[in-house]
Design a protein around this motif. Structure first.
Motif, PDB file in Angstrom:
ATOM      1  N   ARG A 111     -59.762  43.555 -43.267  1.00  0.00           N
ATOM      2  CA  ARG A 111     -59.862  44.814 -44.015  1.00  0.00           C
ATOM      3  C   ARG A 111     -60.094  44.522 -45.501  1.00  0.00           C
ATOM      4  NH1 ARG A 111     -55.597  46.957 -42.406  1.00  0.00           N
ATOM      5  NH2 ARG A 111     -54.254  46.289 -44.106  1.00  0.00           N
ATOM      6  N   ARG A 112     -59.336  43.576 -46.060  1.00  0.00           N
ATOM      7  CA  ARG A 112     -59.472  43.229 -47.471  1.00  0.00           C
ATOM      8  C   ARG A 112     -60.876  42.682 -47.765  1.00  0.00           C
ATOM      9  NH1 ARG A 112     -54.743  41.834 -48.394  1.00  0.00           N
ATOM     10  NH2 ARG A 112     -54.744  39.837 -47.328  1.00  0.00           N
ATOM     11  N   ALA A 113     -61.405  41.833 -46.886  1.00  0.00           N
ATOM     12  CA  ALA A 113     -62.755  41.283 -47.090  1.00  0.00           C
ATOM     13  C   ALA A 113     -63.787  42.409 -47.134  1.00  0.00           C
ATOM     14  CB  ALA A 113     -63.095  40.281 -45.985  1.00  0.00           C
ATOM     15  N   LEU A 114     -63.697  43.318 -46.171  1.00  0.00           N
ATOM     16  CA  LEU A 114     -64.655  44.429 -46.122  1.00  0.00           C
ATOM     17  C   LEU A 114     -64.474  45.339 -47.340  1.00  0.00           C
ATOM     18  CD1 LEU A 114     -66.872  46.052 -44.776  1.00  0.00           C
ATOM     19  CD2 LEU A 114     -65.143  47.003 -43.203  1.00  0.00           C
ATOM     20  N   GLU A 115     -63.253  45.676 -47.665  1.00  0.00           N
ATOM     21  CA  GLU A 115     -63.015  46.543 -48.829  1.00  0.00           C
ATOM     22  C   GLU A 115     -63.501  45.892 -50.118  1.00  0.00           C
ATOM     23  OE1 GLU A 115     -59.146  49.044 -47.190  1.00  0.00           O
ATOM     24  OE2 GLU A 115     -58.816  47.237 -48.406  1.00  0.00           O
ATOM     25  N   ASN A 116     -63.320  44.593 -50.266  1.00  0.00           N
ATOM     26  CA  ASN A 116     -63.798  43.890 -51.463  1.00  0.00           C
ATOM     27  C   ASN A 116     -65.312  43.932 -51.554  1.00  0.00           C
ATOM     28  OD1 ASN A 116     -61.220  43.289 -52.344  1.00  0.00           O
ATOM     29  ND2 ASN A 116     -61.247  41.202 -51.529  1.00  0.00           N
ATOM     30  N   ASP A 117     -65.994  43.723 -50.435  1.00  0.00           N
ATOM     31  CA  ASP A 117     -67.456  43.797 -50.455  1.00  0.00           C
ATOM     32  C   ASP A 117     -67.921  45.209 -50.756  1.00  0.00           C
ATOM     33  OD1 ASP A 117     -68.131  41.151 -50.160  1.00  0.00           O
ATOM     34  OD2 ASP A 117     -68.315  41.247 -47.986  1.00  0.00           O
ATOM     35  N   LEU A 118     -67.218  46.195 -50.224  1.00  0.00           N
ATOM     36  CA  LEU A 118     -67.585  47.583 -50.488  1.00  0.00           C
ATOM     37  C   LEU A 118     -67.354  47.931 -51.964  1.00  0.00           C
ATOM     38  CD1 LEU A 118     -66.198  49.254 -47.268  1.00  0.00           C
ATOM     39  CD2 LEU A 118     -68.592  48.779 -47.819  1.00  0.00           C
ATOM     40  N   ALA A 119     -66.262  47.439 -52.525  1.00  0.00           N
ATOM     41  CA  ALA A 119     -65.980  47.687 -53.941  1.00  0.00           C
ATOM     42  C   ALA A 119     -67.049  47.050 -54.815  1.00  0.00           C
ATOM     43  CB  ALA A 119     -64.605  47.149 -54.311  1.00  0.00           C
ATOM     44  N   GLY A 120     -67.473  45.843 -54.455  1.00  0.00           N
ATOM     45  CA  GLY A 120     -68.543  45.186 -55.209  1.00  0.00           C
ATOM     46  C   GLY A 120     -69.859  45.934 -55.102  1.00  0.00           C
TER      47      GLY A 120
END
Length: 176
Positions: A163-172
């Motif tokens: 979840r954190r990996a996906l959220e970080n990519d989405l935030a970027g």
């Protein structure tokens, strides 16, 4: 790793260590690619500068490696939808980095096609790829739709690291 010899792996490890000490890159908490380590740029500006320095040979090599990975999985009898999802996402990301929106969209759609019945992490990344491709193509409404769907799916991912990996990519992506 598997595409590099021992000497090349050592050289890469040394470069990554030096770049990490200079706070240029940092290891991702958990790789999206099982059995591998993954590194990310610490700052978007540095990432964009690095990508702008890619030579035509670098670009061709990135494309070749993404397609080699995809071909590897397509030929295996034990290939799963998750393997294909990751490979299509990887191809989409390479094409996005290279500024090829149509190819990024094509592989993003293939990623979504094989990810539908998979856990939310996989279709979430498919929508991330499509949001990136549409953003690159200048289709802000489509990019926002895919970004919203990717965020919705990210909230359903039960594994905290995924979840954190996906959220970080989405935030970027949202910040670019």
């Amino acid at each position: 790793g598997a595409l590099l010899g021992a000497d090349e792996r050592r050289d890469v490890a040394e470069w990554l260590s030096a770049l990490s000490q200079r706070e240029t890159v940092t290891p991702r908490g958990e790789s999206r690619f099982p059995g591998t380590s993954e590194w990310v740029f610490r700052h978007a500006l540095v990432r964009e500068a690095a990508y702008s320095m890619l030579t035509p040979d670098d670009c061709e090599r990135m494309i070749s490696l993404a397609h080699a990975s995809l071909a590897h999985w397509r030929e295996r009898a034990d290939c799963t939808a998750q393997n294909l999802s990751i490979s299509y996402w990887q191809a989409s990301r390479v094409y996005a980095v290279l500024g090829q929106a149509a190819n990024a969209r094509h592989y993003g759609r293939l990623c979504l096609d094989v990810s539908g019945a998979e856990p939310p992490f996989f279709p979430g990344y498919a929508h991330e790829a499509l949001a990136r491709a549409e953003q690159l193509a200048g289709n802000s409404a489509a990019a926002q739709r895919h970004l919203a769907e990717a965020r919705r799916l990210a909230a359903l991912v039960t594994d905290a690291e995924e979840r954190r990996a996906l959220e970080n990519d989405l935030a970027g992506l949202a910040g670019s």
